[in-house]
Design an enzyme around this catalytic site. Sequence first.
Site, PDB file in Angstrom:
ATOM      1  N   GLY A  13       3.696  21.861   7.935  1.00 31.97           N
ATOM      2  CA  GLY A  13       4.337  20.814   7.134  1.00 31.97           C
ATOM      3  C   GLY A  13       3.393  20.280   6.066  1.00 31.97           C
ATOM      4  O   GLY A  13       3.357  19.080   5.794  1.00 31.97           O
ATOM      5  N   THR A  15       2.120  20.906   1.865  1.00 35.17           N
ATOM      6  CA  THR A  15       2.915  21.041   0.641  1.00 35.17           C
ATOM      7  C   THR A  15       3.642  22.376   0.613  1.00 35.17           C
ATOM      8  O   THR A  15       4.810  22.456   0.220  1.00 35.17           O
ATOM      9  CB  THR A  15       2.017  20.903  -0.609  1.00 35.17           C
ATOM     10  OG1 THR A  15       1.078  19.859  -0.377  1.00 35.17           O
ATOM     11  CG2 THR A  15       2.831  20.571  -1.839  1.00 35.17           C
ATOM     12  N   ALA A  16       2.973  23.449   1.077  1.00 35.44           N
ATOM     13  CA  ALA A  16       3.605  24.773   1.041  1.00 35.44           C
ATOM     14  C   ALA A  16       4.838  24.801   1.937  1.00 35.44           C
ATOM     15  O   ALA A  16       5.902  25.297   1.544  1.00 35.44           O
ATOM     16  CB  ALA A  16       2.609  25.846   1.471  1.00 35.44           C
ATOM     17  N   LYS A  78       0.349  15.947 -17.088  1.00 34.30           N
ATOM     18  CA  LYS A  78      -0.823  16.809 -17.357  1.00 34.30           C
ATOM     19  C   LYS A  78      -0.472  17.778 -18.481  1.00 34.30           C
ATOM     20  O   LYS A  78       0.508  18.513 -18.368  1.00 34.30           O
ATOM     21  CB  LYS A  78      -1.177  17.565 -16.071  1.00 34.30           C
ATOM     22  CG  LYS A  78      -2.257  18.619 -16.219  1.00 34.30           C
ATOM     23  CD  LYS A  78      -2.590  19.271 -14.885  1.00 34.30           C
ATOM     24  CE  LYS A  78      -3.547  20.423 -15.034  1.00 34.30           C
ATOM     25  NZ  LYS A  78      -3.773  21.145 -13.769  1.00 34.30           N
TER      26      LYS A  78
HETATM   27  C1  LIG Z   1     -10.651  21.841  -2.552  1.00 32.47           C
HETATM   28  C2  LIG Z   1      -9.236  22.235  -2.840  1.00 32.47           C
HETATM   29  C3  LIG Z   1      -8.644  21.839  -4.031  1.00 32.47           C
HETATM   30  C4  LIG Z   1      -7.324  22.237  -4.326  1.00 32.47           C
HETATM   31  N1  LIG Z   1      -6.771  21.886  -5.528  1.00 32.47           N
HETATM   32  C5  LIG Z   1      -5.530  22.340  -5.840  1.00 32.47           C
HETATM   33  C6  LIG Z   1      -4.911  21.979  -7.062  1.00 32.47           C
HETATM   34  O1  LIG Z   1      -5.452  21.248  -7.877  1.00 32.47           O
HETATM   35  N2  LIG Z   1      -3.678  22.471  -7.303  1.00 32.47           N
HETATM   36  C7  LIG Z   1      -3.011  23.268  -6.407  1.00 32.47           C
HETATM   37  O2  LIG Z   1      -1.894  23.712  -6.694  1.00 32.47           O
HETATM   38  N3  LIG Z   1      -3.570  23.557  -5.223  1.00 32.47           N
HETATM   39  C8  LIG Z   1      -4.795  23.121  -4.917  1.00 32.47           C
HETATM   40  N4  LIG Z   1      -5.332  23.418  -3.707  1.00 32.47           N
HETATM   41  C9  LIG Z   1      -4.521  24.154  -2.733  1.00 32.47           C
HETATM   42  C10 LIG Z   1      -3.557  23.188  -2.070  1.00 32.47           C
HETATM   43  O3  LIG Z   1      -4.272  22.160  -1.421  1.00 32.47           O
HETATM   44  C11 LIG Z   1      -2.697  23.916  -1.060  1.00 32.47           C
HETATM   45  O4  LIG Z   1      -2.179  25.080  -1.635  1.00 32.47           O
HETATM   46  C12 LIG Z   1      -1.541  23.047  -0.662  1.00 32.47           C
HETATM   47  O5  LIG Z   1      -1.994  21.805  -0.197  1.00 32.47           O
HETATM   48  C13 LIG Z   1      -0.717  23.711   0.392  1.00 32.47           C
HETATM   49  O6  LIG Z   1      -1.426  23.757   1.608  1.00 32.47           O
HETATM   50  P1  LIG Z   1      -0.677  24.374   2.843  1.00 32.47           P
HETATM   51  O7  LIG Z   1       0.606  23.674   3.019  1.00 32.47           O
HETATM   52  O8  LIG Z   1      -0.670  25.839   2.704  1.00 32.47           O
HETATM   53  O9  LIG Z   1      -1.675  24.047   4.070  1.00 32.47           O
HETATM   54  P2  LIG Z   1      -1.997  22.662   4.808  1.00 32.47           P
HETATM   55  O10 LIG Z   1      -1.872  21.481   3.941  1.00 32.47           O
HETATM   56  O11 LIG Z   1      -3.323  22.884   5.471  1.00 32.47           O
HETATM   57  O12 LIG Z   1      -0.878  22.551   5.922  1.00 32.47           O
HETATM   58  C14 LIG Z   1      -0.915  23.328   7.086  1.00 32.47           C
HETATM   59  C15 LIG Z   1       0.165  22.845   8.032  1.00 32.47           C
HETATM   60  O13 LIG Z   1       0.208  23.711   9.155  1.00 32.47           O
HETATM   61  C16 LIG Z   1       0.228  22.943  10.335  1.00 32.47           C
HETATM   62  N5  LIG Z   1      -0.365  23.719  11.411  1.00 32.47           N
HETATM   63  C17 LIG Z   1      -1.482  24.492  11.387  1.00 32.47           C
HETATM   64  N6  LIG Z   1      -1.687  25.054  12.580  1.00 32.47           N
HETATM   65  C18 LIG Z   1      -0.670  24.643  13.377  1.00 32.47           C
HETATM   66  C19 LIG Z   1      -0.326  24.868  14.728  1.00 32.47           C
HETATM   67  N7  LIG Z   1      -1.067  25.637  15.530  1.00 32.47           N
HETATM   68  N8  LIG Z   1       0.783  24.269  15.233  1.00 32.47           N
HETATM   69  C20 LIG Z   1       1.555  23.488  14.461  1.00 32.47           C
HETATM   70  N9  LIG Z   1       1.284  23.233  13.164  1.00 32.47           N
HETATM   71  C21 LIG Z   1       0.173  23.801  12.627  1.00 32.47           C
HETATM   72  C22 LIG Z   1      -0.561  21.689   9.986  1.00 32.47           C
HETATM   73  O14 LIG Z   1      -0.222  20.644  10.883  1.00 32.47           O
HETATM   74  C23 LIG Z   1      -0.046  21.445   8.576  1.00 32.47           C
HETATM   75  O15 LIG Z   1       1.166  20.755   8.640  1.00 32.47           O
HETATM   76  C24 LIG Z   1      -6.614  23.016  -3.388  1.00 32.47           C
HETATM   77  C25 LIG Z   1      -7.198  23.371  -2.179  1.00 32.47           C
HETATM   78  C26 LIG Z   1      -8.503  23.006  -1.901  1.00 32.47           C
HETATM   79  C27 LIG Z   1      -9.114  23.427  -0.591  1.00 32.47           C
END
Ligand SMILES: Cc1cc2nc3c(=O)[nH]c(=O)nc-3n(C[C@H](O)[C@H](O)[C@H](O)COP(=O)(O)OP(=O)(O)OC[C@H]3O[C@@H](n4cnc5c(N)ncnc54)[C@H](O)[C@@H]3O)c2cc1C
Length: 501
Positions: A13, A15-16, A78
């Site tokens: 849960g 952003t992706a 932006k």
């Molecule tokens: C330093 C940094 C800067 C960034 N800057 C940018 C930017 O400027 N622009 C941009 O587009 N992107 C940027 N990104 C990338 C961006 O942060 C991510 O692409 C975005 O937040 C999506 O993350 P996500 O949803 O894939 O993962 P996460 O936010 O890590 O979410 C993972 C989810 O999976 C769940 N989960 C994991 N394991 C389990 C489990 N075993 N059981 C149940 N739930 C689980 C967690 O609870 C969480 O809800 C940046 C990333 C980093 C590291």
Amino acid sequence: MSDTQRSIVILGGGTAGWMAANLIAHHLAQAVKITVIESPEIGIVGVGEGSTPQLKAFFDTLGIAEAEWMPRCNATYKTGIGFRGWSEVPGFEGYFHPFPTELDGFTAPAFFINAYARRHNADVWAHPDRFFLPAALAARRLAPLVPESFPFGIGYGYHFDAHLVGAFLRDHAIRLGVRHLQHRVVDVAVADGQVRHLVAEDGVIIAGDFFVDCSGFRSVIAQGALGVPFLPFGANLYNDSAVVMPTPRDASGTNCQTLSTAMRHGWAWDIPLTSRTGNGYVYASDYCSADDAETDLRGHLGLLDSPVEARHLKMKVGRVAESWAGNCLALGLAQGFIEPLEATALHIVQVTVEGFLHAWRDSDFTPRLRDEFNQMIAARYEGIRDYIVCHYRMSRRTDTDYWRDNATNQHLSDSLKAIITCWFTGGDLEKEITQQGIAGYYPPQSWHCLLAGYGQFPDPAWISSDVPRPPTDMAAIDDFIARCALNFSSHDEALAALGVG
Ligand SMILES: Cc1cc2nc3c(=O)[nH]c(=O)nc-3n(C[C@H](O)[C@H](O)[C@H](O)COP(=O)(O)OP(=O)(O)OC[C@H]3O[C@@H](n4cnc5c(N)ncnc54)[C@H](O)[C@@H]3O)c2cc1C
């Protein structure tokens, strides 16, 4: 659920996960039942606060107005990214990478002509900033909102609070009928390369027809249970860590650009929100310890004696070999990550979901078009990676081993080698990018901005001085851009009109 209704389970849960839930619910509506499962105790990465113009397309697709989401997410506009201190070439210490606009057809050709002439030893103006309206808007802190009297579209993106965007998208998805569960997944049942169900810590079983792995860098399903190989980009993108620290909002006015300032072992971002400024230092741990990085960032922000806490993060940079494997789509950080220099991660999330939905529907919910889809996504990752690598290869900062090693890095793709060769041998760069078929990742304009923006021009000894066309009248360009800019109002006024800030 009807007999034909398929069940899609999204693990994660962040952003992706919530972007995927909204897009799938929007496009497939009654054809699927969607469940998002996340673990609040694991939480989200909570960074990623700058976007490309693709995020506007995302909200437009969902029919969500800026006045609805921006105030709830402390968002700002932006117009592009300002690079500072990446080059030591006098006059080229900074440049702006603009988002595309419909005006580019008037000014970009003039820039290409001048850059070409400059590469052929002509003494003409070839710094990009005077050629593009978004650079002028950023310099004057004007919002990229086009008044009705101005007949040209302006591409723009946003800055936002990642946690608030996640919560906003969660609420919206739930309104669209998405089921939200909170469990920690501890096991994934796989048979014949297909995911059967997820097993939660409390014994709950979550079954589905298709799974979307949005579990962040953990990549619980794709890289974990299915064993999809991860292809690291570490040979040509050295940064693997970040330290993050907020500062108060700039009282003198809100920038409408992300600032990227080169540091000793990486670069620092400055992302203006209406509630605070987001700052972070992306660096390479092979060259710099976490403590040194934090001290450098504090020094950069004037926070050496401040009690404000820093957050340290590790980044896994690269991509999965296949985004779609079996009955699972890897998405977001679970799928891959290219360091955030051009803020492309959410852009890739959106492109991946939309490309997947096309392929899945067009092959009648079978994997028939899977390989084509995977190749398309892989090519996008590589295309974006090459553009980012080019920043480091071309920077020519010489103050640390980090920059010197980047400048001599030989791990370049054939595509990037051809682009650099074309530039330094005085070739037609627009033609090269178009012929390679990579303009969809970064157009010729972006490549010209990068290469000319760092003041990288061929050695005069290597190149003929034939200039085929007369260079541009810069006074006319300045006049054109300045008059266009007169149509735009202040960024802070535009935010206030939306009720943001
Ligand atoms: C330093 C940094 C800067 C960034 N800057 C940018 C930017 O400027 N622009 C941009 O587009 N992107 C940027 N990104 C990338 C961006 O942060 C991510 O692409 C975005 O937040 C999506 O993350 P996500 O949803 O894939 O993962 P996460 O936010 O890590 O979410 C993972 C989810 O999976 C769940 N989960 C994991 N394991 C389990 C489990 N075993 N059981 C149940 N739930 C689980 C967690 O609870 C969480 O809800 C940046 C990333 C980093 C590291």
